[in-house]
Design a protein around this motif. Structure first.
Motif, PDB file in Angstrom:
ATOM      1  N   PRO A  52     -19.108  61.094 -83.119  1.00  0.00           N
ATOM      2  CA  PRO A  52     -18.503  62.082 -84.029  1.00  0.00           C
ATOM      3  C   PRO A  52     -19.422  63.254 -84.354  1.00  0.00           C
ATOM      4  CG  PRO A  52     -18.083  59.853 -84.792  1.00  0.00           C
ATOM      5  CD  PRO A  52     -19.039  59.725 -83.656  1.00  0.00           C
ATOM      6  N   THR A  53     -20.726  62.950 -84.563  1.00  0.00           N
ATOM      7  CA  THR A  53     -21.650  64.028 -84.937  1.00  0.00           C
ATOM      8  C   THR A  53     -22.893  64.038 -84.066  1.00  0.00           C
ATOM      9  OG1 THR A  53     -20.883  63.829 -87.214  1.00  0.00           O
ATOM     10  CG2 THR A  53     -22.894  65.093 -86.854  1.00  0.00           C
ATOM     11  N   VAL A  54     -23.691  62.956 -84.119  1.00  0.00           N
ATOM     12  CA  VAL A  54     -24.981  62.898 -83.437  1.00  0.00           C
ATOM     13  C   VAL A  54     -25.143  61.502 -82.838  1.00  0.00           C
ATOM     14  CG1 VAL A  54     -27.485  62.959 -83.743  1.00  0.00           C
ATOM     15  CG2 VAL A  54     -26.076  64.628 -84.903  1.00  0.00           C
ATOM     16  N   THR A  72     -24.032  58.629 -85.553  1.00  0.00           N
ATOM     17  CA  THR A  72     -23.550  58.902 -86.894  1.00  0.00           C
ATOM     18  C   THR A  72     -22.665  60.155 -86.795  1.00  0.00           C
ATOM     19  OG1 THR A  72     -24.293  59.186 -89.165  1.00  0.00           O
ATOM     20  CG2 THR A  72     -25.512  60.359 -87.487  1.00  0.00           C
ATOM     21  N   TYR A  73     -21.873  60.551 -87.720  1.00  0.00           N
ATOM     22  CA  TYR A  73     -21.617  59.990 -88.995  1.00  0.00           C
ATOM     23  C   TYR A  73     -20.144  59.627 -89.042  1.00  0.00           C
ATOM     24  CZ  TYR A  73     -21.183  59.629 -94.070  1.00  0.00           C
ATOM     25  OH  TYR A  73     -20.959  59.176 -95.332  1.00  0.00           O
ATOM     26  N   GLU A 332     -28.696  65.784 -80.104  1.00  0.00           N
ATOM     27  CA  GLU A 332     -28.264  66.269 -81.421  1.00  0.00           C
ATOM     28  C   GLU A 332     -26.943  67.007 -81.260  1.00  0.00           C
ATOM     29  OE1 GLU A 332     -29.546  66.043 -84.521  1.00  0.00           O
ATOM     30  OE2 GLU A 332     -31.100  64.658 -83.841  1.00  0.00           O
ATOM     31  N   ASP A 333     -25.990  66.312 -80.700  1.00  0.00           N
ATOM     32  CA  ASP A 333     -24.697  66.906 -80.374  1.00  0.00           C
ATOM     33  C   ASP A 333     -23.703  65.762 -80.220  1.00  0.00           C
ATOM     34  OD1 ASP A 333     -23.336  69.510 -79.621  1.00  0.00           O
ATOM     35  OD2 ASP A 333     -22.830  68.276 -77.882  1.00  0.00           O
ATOM     36  N   PRO A 334     -22.428  65.990 -80.496  1.00  0.00           N
ATOM     37  CA  PRO A 334     -21.464  64.892 -80.320  1.00  0.00           C
ATOM     38  C   PRO A 334     -21.395  64.364 -78.891  1.00  0.00           C
ATOM     39  CG  PRO A 334     -20.504  66.638 -81.651  1.00  0.00           C
ATOM     40  CD  PRO A 334     -21.810  67.165 -81.141  1.00  0.00           C
TER      41      PRO A 334
END
Length: 717
Positions: A52-54, A72-73, A332-334
Motif C-alpha cells: 500500500p505504501t512502502v 506498511t501502512y 520506498e515506493d508501493p
C-alpha cells in the motif's frame, strides 16, 4: 518493461510502467488498458506485486515457490505464490516489522521482529505465539543445530530464545554498546555480530565464547577516503566457510578471509550512504551490494564493476532468486521492483518465457539513446574547452566520462567548430557525383497505362525544375510520377482515361486552358528569373504586351466558347444517334409486318430501304409543335422580360436558364395538390354564395343617428 545496458550487460526492469489503483473498478481498468499505451506494454509478472505504501524487506522461501514481503501502512505481510503468479495470502500485524525470517522450506513457519520489542511467530494458519525481548531489537539469526534465535539490538547483550524448549537462555555478554546486524555461517555455524563502534565480534555457539574480533572501522579508511564520522557496521553476510562481507554506514564494503584480520578488498560506493544489503553470486564470483541509491555488482577477487542498477526510488532491501538472474528490491515506493539480468543466469522455472522474450529482443537490438543528454569524455571536454566545468552541476560523472545537456553541447560545438572541413569535403564530393550523374543520357520510359498523361506530367516537371534551378531559394514540388500513392494510376488498366467519353470532352477544354495558363505563367516566371539574374534593378513591363488580367479574361472567353462548342457537338451526336435508332426501329417494324402479312418480295433485298415516303399518325391530345415552337421562341426573344414572366405565370410553367456555363435549362410545372384545389374551390363557392345573400343598405336612414355595425346598431330607422 524497461531495458538498460551498463557495461554491455542487459538489465530488464519488469516492473517498469504505470500501476493501476486498487480502488478502480474492473470496467475503469479495462478502459485504461485500452487507451493508455504504457499500460498495454507493461509486463505484470506477478499480480498485485506491491504494497500500500512502502515495502521494508523481502525474502524468498528455500523451495523457491513463495516470495514474502513485509511493508506498511498498515503493517502487513504478503505471500506470493510463484507457481500461480499471484497473491496467496495477506496478514496484517500490530506493529511495523524490523526483520523477519523463514524457518521452514515454505511459508509454514515465520518469525517477525517488531519495532515494539515483540517477537511474533506464525504458522501455516496464521498467528501462533507472541513474546517480548528486554531491549529494542534490530536484527536476529536462527541457529538450526540448536534451534536458537539470536537477537541483537540497542543493548550490549545478545538474547537467545530456544524454540525447542520454549524459553530464553543465558544471553551472550559483549563489549559493544549496541549491535546493528548479525549472521550465522551456514557451514561451521560461527555467529558474528556487527557493532555500532565499527567492530565485528565472532562467537562459537557451542561454547558461548568470543573467538575473534575485527576492527572494520579502521580498515575501511583507505587512501583518498574522507570519513567524517565513525563507521558503524550496517550489513553482514557469510559466503562459504571462510569469506565474509562487511558493510559500513559510510558506504564501504570489506571482504575478509576469516583467517586474517586485514580485509582482502575494500570497495567504496562513493555515495556516503549505509550499505543495506549484501549478497553473493557464486557462479560468476560476484558480490551484490546495495545502498539506498544503487545496486552494484562487482567481482569479489578484483573489485571490477560488472554492472549496476539505479532504481528511481530509494532501496530498503535486495533479494536474489536462487540459481537465476532475477532479483527483487524493496523500495520506498508501493511497487516492488523485479529485475532480470540474463548475464547472471537463466530465468526461474515459473517464468521461463522471459528467456524467449529477451532472445527476441536481442535479435533486433536497439541502441540506447539519451534524448536529453550527451555522453562526453575528458578528451571531448578538452576539445570543446569545457574542462573547467568538471565538478559543477552541468556535468554528471558516469563511467569513464560525463553526461551533459544536449542543448549545451550543440551550442558549444557550433561555437567551437563552426566550419568542419571534413564534413565540407564529403558534401562537395557528394555534390560532384550527383552532377556527373545528371550529365548522363537518361532514357525516359513511359508507363503502359495513361502514356499521354505521363508525358504531359514529365514536360510540366521539366519546366518547373528549370524554374526552380534559376531561383535562389526554390523548392521543387514532388511529381505525381514519383509518388507511390499514384503509381497504380499508371499500372492498372482500369484507370485508363477514356478521351471519347462525355466527361472528358467537357472537362478537357478547362484542363487544357488551365495547363496553357500554367505554362504561360511558368514561362513568364522563368523570364523574370532570368532577367533578375542579369539585372539588379526592376524593369517595367514592355509596351504592347497584354497584362495578366487581360490574358486571363481572353482565356476565360475562349474557354467558354470551347465548352459551348463541345456541348453543341455532343448534342449533334446525340441527335444523330436517336435518328439512327429511330430509323433502325422503323426498319425492323416494316420487316416484321411484311413477315406477318407475307407481302415481302423475294426479289427485294432485306437490308435495302424503301424509297416511298413514310407517314406518321398524331394521336388525340398531342400537338405538332414543329413550327409553333419556332415561332413562339422567336416571339419570346423579341418580347421584354416583363412580358415573358407574365406569360410564364399564366401558363403555369417556370423556366430558369443559367447562361453562365452554356445552354443548361431547367423547366418545371407548378402543380397544386388535391387538398389545395378543393380548398380553393370551396372558397370560390363560398364567395359566390355570399354575393347572392348580400343585401344593399342604401335604404336605411341615417338622419337621426348612426348605429354600431351593419344595420344592427342602436340608431333609429
Amino acid at each position: 518493461m524497461q531495458i538498460s545496458s551498463i557495461n554491455d550487460v542487459k538489465i530488464y526492469n519488469l516492473s517498469h510502467g504505470k500501476s493501476l489503483p486498487e480502488w478502480l473498478s474492473d470496467r475503469k481498468k479495462r478502459q485504461l488498458q485500452k487507451k493508455d499505451v504504457d499500460i498495454q506494454r507493461r509486463i505484470e509478472l506477478i499480480q498485485d506485486f506491491e504494497m500500500p505504501t512502502v515495502c521494508t524487506s523481502i525474502k524468498v522461501s528455500k523451495d523457491g515457490q513463495y516470495i514474502l514481503a513485509a511493508g506498511t501502512y498498515k503493517p502487513r505481510i504478503r505471500c506470493y505464490d510463484t507457481y500461480q503468479l499471484s497473491l496467496k495470502f495477506e496478514r496484517c500485524l500490530d506493529s511495523e516489522v524490523v526483520a523477519f525470517d523463514i524457518l521452514s522450506d515454505d511459508y509454514s513457519k515465520l518469525v517477525f521482529l517488531h519495532c515494539d520489542r515483540y517477537v511474533e511467530f506464525h504458522s501455516q494458519h496464521g498467528h501462533y505465539y507472541k513474546t517480548r525481548i528486554p531491549k529494542f531489537g534490530r536484527d536476529f539469526s536462527y541457529h538450526y543445530p540448536s534451534c536458537d534465535l539470536y537477537f541483537v539490538g540497542s543493548g550490549s547483550e545478545v538474547y537467545r530464545l530456544n524454540l525447542e524448549q520454549g524459553r530464553f537462555l543465558n544471553s551472550l555478554q559483549t563489549d559493544a554498546v549496541e549491535h546493528n546486524v548479525c549472521d550465522i555461517n551456514p557451514v561451521h555455524q560461527l555467529f558474528a555480530t556487527g557493532t555500532s563502534e565499527g567492530r565485528v565480534e565472532c562467537w562459537d555457539p557451542r561454547v558461548r565464547n568470543r573467538v575473534g574480533l575485527l576492527d572494520c572501522a579502521l580498515s575501511s579508511v583507505t587512501e583518498g577516503t574522507e570519513v567524517q564520522v565513525l563507521p558503524s557496521i550496517s550489513a553482514l553476510k557469510f559466503n562459504g566457510s571462510l569469506t565474509m562481507a562487511v558493510g559500513t554506514t559510510t558506504g564501504q564494503v570489506l571482504l575478509y578471509d576469516l583467517r586474517s584480520s586485514q580485509p582482502l578488498l575494500v570497495k567504496d560506493h562513493f555515495y556516503n550512504l549505509p550499505i543495506k544489503s549484501l549478497n553473493f553470486h557464486d557462479p560468476l564470483d560476484l558480490v551484490v551490494s546495495a545502498d539506498a541509491k544503487i545496486i552494484k555488482m562487482w567481482n569479489k577477487d578484483s573489485g571490477k564493476v560488472f554492472s549496476s542498477i539505479q532504481p528511481q526510488t530509494n532501496i530498503n532491501d535486495v533479494c536474489m532468486y536462487p540459481k537465476s538472474g532475477m532479483l527483487f528490491t524493496a523500495n520506498e515506493d508501493p511497487k516492488m521492483n523485479t529485475f532480470y539480468i540474463p548475464a547472471l543466469g537463466p530465468a526461474p522455472r515459473w517464468c521461463s518465457f522471459l528467456d524467449n522474450l529477451t532472445e527476441e529482443l536481442e535479435e533486433s537490438p536497439e541502441s540506447t539513446v539519451y534524448d536529453d543528454y550527451k555522453f562526453v569524455t575528458r578528451k571531448d571536454l578538452e576539445y570543446l574547452g569545457l574542462s573547467h566545468l568538471v565538478g559543477s552541476s552541468l556535468l554528471r560523472a558516469y563511467m569513464h566520462g560525463f553526461f551533459m545537456d544536449i542543448r549545451l553541447y550543440h551550442k558549444v560545438k557550433s561555437m567551437a567548430n563552426p566550419f568542419a572541413y571534413e564534413e565540407y569535403r564529403k558534401d562537395k564530393i557528394r555534390q560532384k557525383i550527383e552532377e556527373s550523374r545528371t550529365q548522363r543520357v537518361q532514357l525516359t520510359k513511359l508507363p503502359k497505362v495513361n502514356k499521354e498523361l505521363a508525358l504531359k506530367l514529365m514536360e510540366e516537371g521539366d519546366d518547373e525544375a528549370e524554374l526552380v534551378s534559376r531561383k535562389k531559394k526554390g523548392k521543387a514540388v514532388p511529381s505525381i510520377l514519383g509518388d507511390d500513392r499514384f503509381k497504380v494510376m499508371f499500372e492498372n488498366p482500369d484507370y485508363q482515361v477514356d478521351e471519347q467519353s462525355e466527361e472528358f470532352r467537357l472537362l478537357n477544354p478547362i484542363v487544357s486552358k488551365v495547363g496553357q495558363k500554367r505554362k504561360k505563367k511558368l514561362r513568364v516566371l522563368s523570364q523574370q528569373a532570368a532577367a533578375a539574374q542579369q539585372e539588379a534593378e526592376e524593369e517595367e513591363e514592355p509596351e504592347g504586351r497584354a497584362s495578366s488580367e487581360e490574358e486571363s479574361s481572353d482565356d476565360d472567353k475562349s474557354w467558354v466558347e470551347e465548352v459551348r462548342e463541345q456541348r453543341r457537338l455532343l448534342r449533334q451526336e446525340d441527335r444523330e444517334r436517336r435518328i439512327q435508332a429511330r430509323k433502325e426501329a422503323d426498319r425492323n417494324t416494316v420487316l416484321l409486318n411484311r413477315e406477318q402479312n407475307g407481302t415481302s418480295k423475294p426479289n427485294m433485298p432485306t437490308g435495302k430501304k424503301s424509297s416511298q415516303p413514310q407517314f406518321y399518325q398524331i394521336k388525340a391530345g398531342e400537338e405538332f409543335r414543329s413550327f409553333n415552337d419556332m415561332a413562339r421562341k422567336q416571339k419570346l426573344q423579341k418580347a421584354s422580360l416583363e412580358e415573358r414572366l407574365k406569360l410564364e405565370e399564366n401558363s403555369g410553367i417556370s423556366n430558369m436558364a443559367d447562361t453562365a456555363v452554356g445552354s443548361k435549362q431547367l423547366t418545371f410545372t407548378l402543380k397544386k395538390s388535391e387538398q389545395q384545389k378543393k380548398q380553393q374551390q370551396a372558397e370560390r363557392d363560398h364567395h359566390a354564395e355570399r354575393k347572392k345573400l348580400r343585401r344593399s343598405a342604401g335604404h336605411l336612414s341615417s338622419a337621426r343617428g348612426r348605429g354600431r355595425g351593419r344595420g344592427r346598431g342602436r340608431g333609429r330607422f
